[in-house]
Scaffold this motif. Structure first.
Motif, PDB file in Angstrom:
ATOM      1  N   THR A 167      73.760  12.490  25.036  1.00  0.00           N
ATOM      2  CA  THR A 167      72.669  13.463  25.146  1.00  0.00           C
ATOM      3  C   THR A 167      71.329  12.803  24.862  1.00  0.00           C
ATOM      4  O   THR A 167      70.611  13.169  23.930  1.00  0.00           O
ATOM      5  CB  THR A 167      72.903  14.652  24.195  1.00  0.00           C
ATOM      6  OG1 THR A 167      73.205  14.158  22.867  1.00  0.00           O
ATOM      7  CG2 THR A 167      74.045  15.521  24.670  1.00  0.00           C
ATOM      8  N   GLN A 213      62.072  14.920  30.129  1.00  0.00           N
ATOM      9  CA  GLN A 213      62.863  15.218  31.319  1.00  0.00           C
ATOM     10  C   GLN A 213      64.342  14.917  31.072  1.00  0.00           C
ATOM     11  O   GLN A 213      65.216  15.710  31.413  1.00  0.00           O
ATOM     12  CB  GLN A 213      62.357  14.410  32.512  1.00  0.00           C
ATOM     13  CG  GLN A 213      63.108  14.673  33.805  1.00  0.00           C
ATOM     14  CD  GLN A 213      62.582  13.842  34.965  1.00  0.00           C
ATOM     15  OE1 GLN A 213      62.043  12.754  34.775  1.00  0.00           O
ATOM     16  NE2 GLN A 213      62.723  14.354  36.168  1.00  0.00           N
ATOM     17  N   GLN A 214      64.607  13.777  30.443  1.00  0.00           N
ATOM     18  CA  GLN A 214      65.984  13.391  30.160  1.00  0.00           C
ATOM     19  C   GLN A 214      66.622  14.323  29.134  1.00  0.00           C
ATOM     20  O   GLN A 214      67.797  14.695  29.256  1.00  0.00           O
ATOM     21  CB  GLN A 214      66.021  11.942  29.672  1.00  0.00           C
ATOM     22  CG  GLN A 214      67.405  11.334  29.627  1.00  0.00           C
ATOM     23  CD  GLN A 214      67.367   9.849  29.304  1.00  0.00           C
ATOM     24  OE1 GLN A 214      66.631   9.414  28.415  1.00  0.00           O
ATOM     25  NE2 GLN A 214      68.145   9.072  30.035  1.00  0.00           N
ATOM     26  N   TYR A 216      65.920  17.489  28.529  1.00  0.00           N
ATOM     27  CA  TYR A 216      66.190  18.776  29.167  1.00  0.00           C
ATOM     28  C   TYR A 216      67.497  18.710  29.960  1.00  0.00           C
ATOM     29  O   TYR A 216      68.350  19.596  29.851  1.00  0.00           O
ATOM     30  CB  TYR A 216      65.030  19.151  30.083  1.00  0.00           C
ATOM     31  CG  TYR A 216      65.091  20.559  30.629  1.00  0.00           C
ATOM     32  CD1 TYR A 216      64.534  21.623  29.924  1.00  0.00           C
ATOM     33  CD2 TYR A 216      65.706  20.827  31.860  1.00  0.00           C
ATOM     34  CE1 TYR A 216      64.586  22.921  30.421  1.00  0.00           C
ATOM     35  CE2 TYR A 216      65.764  22.118  32.361  1.00  0.00           C
ATOM     36  CZ  TYR A 216      65.199  23.162  31.641  1.00  0.00           C
ATOM     37  OH  TYR A 216      65.253  24.439  32.135  1.00  0.00           O
ATOM     38  N   LYS A 217      67.655  17.659  30.735  1.00  0.00           N
ATOM     39  CA  LYS A 217      68.864  17.515  31.542  1.00  0.00           C
ATOM     40  C   LYS A 217      70.094  17.294  30.667  1.00  0.00           C
ATOM     41  O   LYS A 217      71.183  17.817  30.961  1.00  0.00           O
ATOM     42  CB  LYS A 217      68.686  16.377  32.537  1.00  0.00           C
ATOM     43  CG  LYS A 217      67.656  16.679  33.622  1.00  0.00           C
ATOM     44  CD  LYS A 217      67.477  15.523  34.585  1.00  0.00           C
ATOM     45  CE  LYS A 217      66.483  15.888  35.689  1.00  0.00           C
ATOM     46  NZ  LYS A 217      66.225  14.755  36.622  1.00  0.00           N
ATOM     47  N   SER A 218      69.947  16.526  29.599  1.00  0.00           N
ATOM     48  CA  SER A 218      71.075  16.287  28.689  1.00  0.00           C
ATOM     49  C   SER A 218      71.571  17.586  28.081  1.00  0.00           C
ATOM     50  O   SER A 218      72.781  17.861  28.054  1.00  0.00           O
ATOM     51  CB  SER A 218      70.650  15.336  27.565  1.00  0.00           C
ATOM     52  OG  SER A 218      70.377  14.050  28.046  1.00  0.00           O
ATOM     53  N   HIS A 220      71.092  20.743  29.022  1.00  0.00           N
ATOM     54  CA  HIS A 220      71.610  21.737  29.962  1.00  0.00           C
ATOM     55  C   HIS A 220      72.926  21.299  30.609  1.00  0.00           C
ATOM     56  O   HIS A 220      73.741  22.158  30.979  1.00  0.00           O
ATOM     57  CB  HIS A 220      70.550  22.056  31.013  1.00  0.00           C
ATOM     58  CG  HIS A 220      69.470  22.960  30.495  1.00  0.00           C
ATOM     59  ND1 HIS A 220      69.506  24.322  30.648  1.00  0.00           N
ATOM     60  CD2 HIS A 220      68.346  22.682  29.785  1.00  0.00           C
ATOM     61  CE1 HIS A 220      68.448  24.860  30.076  1.00  0.00           C
ATOM     62  NE2 HIS A 220      67.720  23.892  29.540  1.00  0.00           N
ATOM     63  N   SER A 221      73.160  19.998  30.716  1.00  0.00           N
ATOM     64  CA  SER A 221      74.394  19.536  31.353  1.00  0.00           C
ATOM     65  C   SER A 221      75.518  19.260  30.361  1.00  0.00           C
ATOM     66  O   SER A 221      76.700  19.396  30.703  1.00  0.00           O
ATOM     67  CB  SER A 221      74.130  18.276  32.186  1.00  0.00           C
ATOM     68  OG  SER A 221      73.767  17.185  31.355  1.00  0.00           O
ATOM     69  N   GLU A 260      62.284  23.420  33.534  1.00  0.00           N
ATOM     70  CA  GLU A 260      62.074  22.014  33.202  1.00  0.00           C
ATOM     71  C   GLU A 260      60.599  21.634  33.167  1.00  0.00           C
ATOM     72  O   GLU A 260      60.165  20.888  32.280  1.00  0.00           O
ATOM     73  CB  GLU A 260      62.821  21.131  34.205  1.00  0.00           C
ATOM     74  CG  GLU A 260      62.777  19.653  33.857  1.00  0.00           C
ATOM     75  CD  GLU A 260      63.630  18.803  34.786  1.00  0.00           C
ATOM     76  OE1 GLU A 260      63.422  17.586  34.826  1.00  0.00           O
ATOM     77  OE2 GLU A 260      64.518  19.371  35.463  1.00  0.00           O
TER      78      GLU A 260
END
Length: 303
Positions: A167, A213-214, A216-218, A220-221, A260
């Motif tokens: 993450t 950005q990273q 947020y993606k970590s 949520h995924s 995002e």
């Protein structure tokens, strides 16, 4: 070196505890330890519907200067009562070891969710006091430890295990440890999120290779895809909260509920002060924490 592919099961003696990876299994049997309870701990009554609650001993401990949570987990149904600590702090190592001894546990791992910037990890000191303990941190962090883990690895303590999820975003090497999924594992699941998700917040992203950005993606995924009743246990809290859930944070987190683009705007305009401990903590934590107290640099003087 420790990447999980397809997990292979083999018959092993019940008296052992393991770090498991299909590519390179490691079987670690540190010496048995006994201990004493100390202050500044929260005893968490952990209940499940699967009957596995009797296996997991769980304690949440607090270090007030850096507002850091340390977590103790153990499989008390196993003959050895193997245990691990997540995010120990150097200043509370003696407290943590006393607690382990009082509860009759065998500490096998001292683990970090990432390279901390606000305190020195206790993993190095724990290793000097309990030589059989293995330090654990993400391989991506480029720091030193006995076990360098990667996303997908499973860390076994007795018959229980933690799943490693990458993450990054607060730092490059952040990981979240999630209790196992299965009828013989504690339910609801537990996620030890480090600074990736805090209760109604998240870690800053403006140093140590951070990226909004990273992050947020970590989140949520890798975290918000867990069952909504999964309990979130962060590395820090500054408002007195102790636990949240995935469902709560998906509804009420004032940063991570945004899209995002808005999240990135929020993170880029926090205007936070330079962390006062970063110049001491990061170099020390890159080598598993200071193990020689005579080498400890002076702490900064408060203004």
């Amino acid at each position: 070196m420790l990447r999980i592919g397809v997990l292979r099961f083999v018959a092993l003696p019940r008296s052992s505890s393991f770090f498991f990876s299909t590519s390179s299994p490691k079987f670690l049997n540190p010496p048995t330890i006994r201990a004493k309870f100390a202050s500044h701990s929260r005893t968490m009554a952990y209940t499940t519907s699967s009957g596995s609650s009797s296996k997991l001993l769980f304690r949440q401990l607090f270090e007030k200067e850096s507002s850091t949570y340390t977590y103790l987990l153990a499989d008390v149904s196993h003959p050895d009562k193997p245990a691990l600590l997540i995010d120990p702090v150097d200043k509370t190592v003696d407290r943590d070891i006393l607690l382990v001894k009082e509860l009759g546990l065998k500490l096998i791992y001292a683990m970090n969710t990432h390279v901390h910037a606000d305190h020195v990890t206790g993993t190095g000191l724990i290793k000097t006091k309990l030589p059989g303990v293995k330090s654990v941190i993400s391989k991506v962090s480029k720091s030193k430890a006995d076990l360098l883990i990667e996303s997908g690895d499973k860390i076994y303590f007795g018959d229980l295990f933690l799943e490693v999820r990458a993450t990054p975003g607060h730092t490059l090497g952040c990981v979240t440890y999630v209790t196992g999924d299965g009828p013989d594992q504690p339910q609801p699941r537990m996620a030890f999120t480090g600074d990736a998700v805090l209760i109604r917040g998240c870690g800053r992203t403006d140093f140590q290779g951070g990226s909004s950005q990273q992050l947020y993606k970590s989140v949520h995924s890798q975290i918000f895809t867990l069952p909504k009743d999964t309990r979130i246990y962060p590395a820090h809290d500054y408002k007195g909260f102790t636990v949240s859930t995935v469902g709560e944070e998906m509804l009420y987190n004032p940063r991570l509920t945004k899209d995002e683009e808005e999240f990135q705007s929020i993170m880029e305009n926090l205007k936070l002060a330079y962390p006062k401990m970063i110049d001491i903590a990061v170099p020390a934590n890159m080598v598993c924490g200071l193990q020689d107290l005579s080498e400890r640099p002076a702490e900064p003087v408060a203004n």
